[in-house]
Design a protein around this motif. Structure first.
Motif, PDB file in Angstrom:
ATOM      1  N   PRO A   1      -6.894  -9.565 -11.192  1.00  0.00           N
ATOM      2  CA  PRO A   1      -8.254  -8.985 -10.591  1.00  0.00           C
ATOM      3  C   PRO A   1      -7.873  -7.518 -10.044  1.00  0.00           C
ATOM      4  O   PRO A   1      -6.734  -6.947 -10.057  1.00  0.00           O
ATOM      5  CB  PRO A   1      -8.457  -9.733  -9.223  1.00  0.00           C
ATOM      6  CG  PRO A   1      -6.937 -10.341  -8.729  1.00  0.00           C
ATOM      7  CD  PRO A   1      -5.998 -10.528 -10.251  1.00  0.00           C
ATOM      8  N   GLY A   2      -8.995  -6.804 -10.217  1.00  0.00           N
ATOM      9  CA  GLY A   2      -8.911  -5.328  -9.822  1.00  0.00           C
ATOM     10  C   GLY A   2      -8.306  -5.040  -8.689  1.00  0.00           C
ATOM     11  O   GLY A   2      -7.602  -3.782  -8.540  1.00  0.00           O
ATOM     12  N   GLU A   3      -8.397  -5.593  -7.401  1.00  0.00           N
ATOM     13  CA  GLU A   3      -7.835  -5.360  -6.392  1.00  0.00           C
ATOM     14  C   GLU A   3      -6.249  -5.405  -6.416  1.00  0.00           C
ATOM     15  O   GLU A   3      -5.534  -4.857  -5.419  1.00  0.00           O
ATOM     16  CB  GLU A   3      -8.657  -6.268  -5.188  1.00  0.00           C
ATOM     17  CG  GLU A   3      -8.327  -7.511  -5.283  1.00  0.00           C
ATOM     18  CD  GLU A   3      -9.318  -8.340  -5.953  1.00  0.00           C
ATOM     19  OE1 GLU A   3      -9.412  -9.560  -5.735  1.00  0.00           O
ATOM     20  OE2 GLU A   3     -10.052  -7.550  -6.813  1.00  0.00           O
ATOM     21  N   ALA A   4      -5.894  -5.951  -7.395  1.00  0.00           N
ATOM     22  CA  ALA A   4      -4.356  -6.284  -7.335  1.00  0.00           C
ATOM     23  C   ALA A   4      -3.704  -5.073  -8.272  1.00  0.00           C
ATOM     24  O   ALA A   4      -2.634  -5.315  -8.611  1.00  0.00           O
ATOM     25  CB  ALA A   4      -3.969  -7.511  -8.025  1.00  0.00           C
TER      26      ALA A   4
ATOM     27  N   ASP B   1      -3.628   1.461  -6.709  1.00  0.00           N
ATOM     28  CA  ASP B   1      -4.784   2.502  -6.563  1.00  0.00           C
ATOM     29  C   ASP B   1      -3.874   3.778  -7.209  1.00  0.00           C
ATOM     30  O   ASP B   1      -4.699   4.554  -7.852  1.00  0.00           O
ATOM     31  CB  ASP B   1      -4.997   2.972  -5.112  1.00  0.00           C
ATOM     32  CG  ASP B   1      -5.807   1.747  -4.439  1.00  0.00           C
ATOM     33  OD1 ASP B   1      -6.480   0.852  -5.216  1.00  0.00           O
ATOM     34  OD2 ASP B   1      -5.911   1.653  -3.352  1.00  0.00           O
TER      35      ASP B   1
ATOM     36  N   ASP C   1       0.793  -1.139  -0.107  1.00  0.00           N
ATOM     37  CA  ASP C   1       0.144  -0.091   0.071  1.00  0.00           C
ATOM     38  C   ASP C   1       0.774   1.351   0.141  1.00  0.00           C
ATOM     39  O   ASP C   1       1.953   1.025  -0.027  1.00  0.00           O
ATOM     40  CB  ASP C   1      -1.062  -0.138   1.192  1.00  0.00           C
ATOM     41  CG  ASP C   1      -0.215   0.030   2.551  1.00  0.00           C
ATOM     42  OD1 ASP C   1       0.910   0.501   2.476  1.00  0.00           O
ATOM     43  OD2 ASP C   1      -0.826  -0.390   3.436  1.00  0.00           O
TER      44      ASP C   1
ATOM     45  N   VAL D   1      -7.024  -1.023 -14.443  1.00  0.00           N
ATOM     46  CA  VAL D   1      -7.872  -2.332 -14.027  1.00  0.00           C
ATOM     47  C   VAL D   1      -8.549  -2.844 -15.138  1.00  0.00           C
ATOM     48  O   VAL D   1      -8.192  -4.217 -15.442  1.00  0.00           O
ATOM     49  CB  VAL D   1      -9.151  -1.688 -13.354  1.00  0.00           C
ATOM     50  CG1 VAL D   1     -10.080  -2.684 -12.751  1.00  0.00           C
ATOM     51  CG2 VAL D   1      -8.521  -0.887 -11.938  1.00  0.00           C
TER      52      VAL D   1
END
Length: 360
Positions: free
Chosen positions: A82-85, A88, A19, A73
């Motif tokens: 996957p989008g969460e990988a 941001d 993060d 994404v």
């Protein structure tokens, strides 16, 4: 071309995404310049004292460019990610109102500028790479728009070709065929920042390296290496980016394994008088590792880039070791390797590897 979900899941688990916490300088729409090295008129996004260590979360341009949809994404989802990988900050830069005209701007996301307190023209800023940590376990090698070593020969009329790479068990992998993502070649990882530079009076296009450094793509400048850059404007205004997981000398396809890194960098300042004694009249980037001096030659003509690297080597040997220029010329021929850094940036690069141990 979607990689098997279990294969991708294993890679994601082995190299978990980081993060944004812990970075002194994240890459956000407010802290980056897309396609340009910031100039003297660009205010710093961070100011540090000489000798400071800065953690920078760099973002790759691959996956966010307009010819890839400017939607990481969706783009990486096409390879099964996957989008969460997806980072941001990459998604935020891609969806931001930051202007990016691919016909005029370079592709690179340059984080900075970082002001080094007290730096003045004539000084040298030394950027030492203390650590490089992958932020995701995947990335892209691309060929596009008639560029690379063989423009028009390999991908035909397609405007862009993006090859998906994975980090698996500590090494890189790439599919043998685009229609069969499970049969893969494996290659060693060697992370480095392709772009490290200082500002000039005006903004400089991110593609062509020059005296300010910039997009030099010298793969030896990984962890433990230092890039010495002559300061052009007050406070130096350092910018970094173009993170790589691996690259071959030449970088023939246009890019190498482009993927985001968290970079820990120490920014030292060498005052002008000390710089003159150590480096002489340093007119462009000079690399260094604990074992090597890395003179860097740059020119649109590859022959001239080679000559520039050799001249830089001669200057280094005469000022650092008091070597007679003709003896140094002979030494370089017998003991120093020269490699093509890259042939894809308009301005070509050649770098030498001079062993320090030969002079101890």
């Amino acid at each position: 071309m979607t990689v098997a979900p279990e294969r991708l899941a294993k890679a994601l688990a082995a190299v978990p995404p980081l993060d944004g916490s812990g970075a002194d300088l994240p890459s956000t729409p407010e802290t980056v310049s897309w396609g340009w090295m910031p100039g003297a008129g660009d205010g710093p996004v961070l100011e540090v004292a000489p000798g400071s260590v800065v953690s920078v979360d760099t973002v790759s341009h691959e996956g966010i460019l307009g010819d890839q949809g400017r939607d990481p994404v969706r783009f990486f989802g096409g390879f099964g990610v996957p989008g969460e990988a997806v980072l941001d900050d990459a998604a935020a830069i891609a969806s931001s109102p930051l202007s990016h005209d691919p016909s005029a701007d370079g592709p690179h996301v340059v984080t900075g500028p970082i002001a080094v307190t007290g730096a003045r023209p004539g000084d040298v800023v030394s950027i030492t790479v203390l650590d490089l940590v992958p932020r995701v376990p995947y990335g892209i090698v691309s060929t596009r728009h008639g560029l690379g070593a063989l423009p028009g020969e390999v991908i035909g009329d397609d405007p862009v070709f993006s090859a998906f790479c994975l980090v698996e068990d500590g090494v890189g992998s790439i599919a043998l065929r685009a229609d069969d993502p499970e049969r893969r070649a494996r290659f060693p990882l060697s992370p480095f920042l392709g772009f490290m530079g200082v500002a000039e009076a005006e903004r400089v296009h991110s593609v062509a390296p020059a005296r300010h450094g910039g997009n030099i793509d010298v793969r030896l400048l990984g962890v433990g290496a230092t890039l010495h850059l002559p300061v052009q404007v007050p406070e130096a205004l350092v910018g970094v980016g173009d993170p790589h997981f691996a690259q071959g000398d030449g970088e023939v396809a246009l890019t190498a394994f482009e993927a985001p890194l968290r970079a820990s960098l120490r920014l030292d300042l060498v005052p002008a008088d000390e710089a003159a004694a150590r480096f002489g009249a340093l007119s462009g980037p000079l690399g260094e590792t604990p074992d090597l001096w890395i003179p860097i030659g740059l020119d649109p003509d590859l022959d001239e880039a080679m000559r520039d690297a050799v001249r830089g080597s001669l200057d280094l040997l005469t000022r650092c070791y008091g070597m007679d220029r003709r003896q140094a010329y002979a030494y370089l021929s017998v003991a120093t390797d020269y490699a093509v850094s890259q042939v894809v940036d308009g301005t070509k690069g050649v770098h030498g590897s001079i062993r320090k141990a030969d002079f101890r």
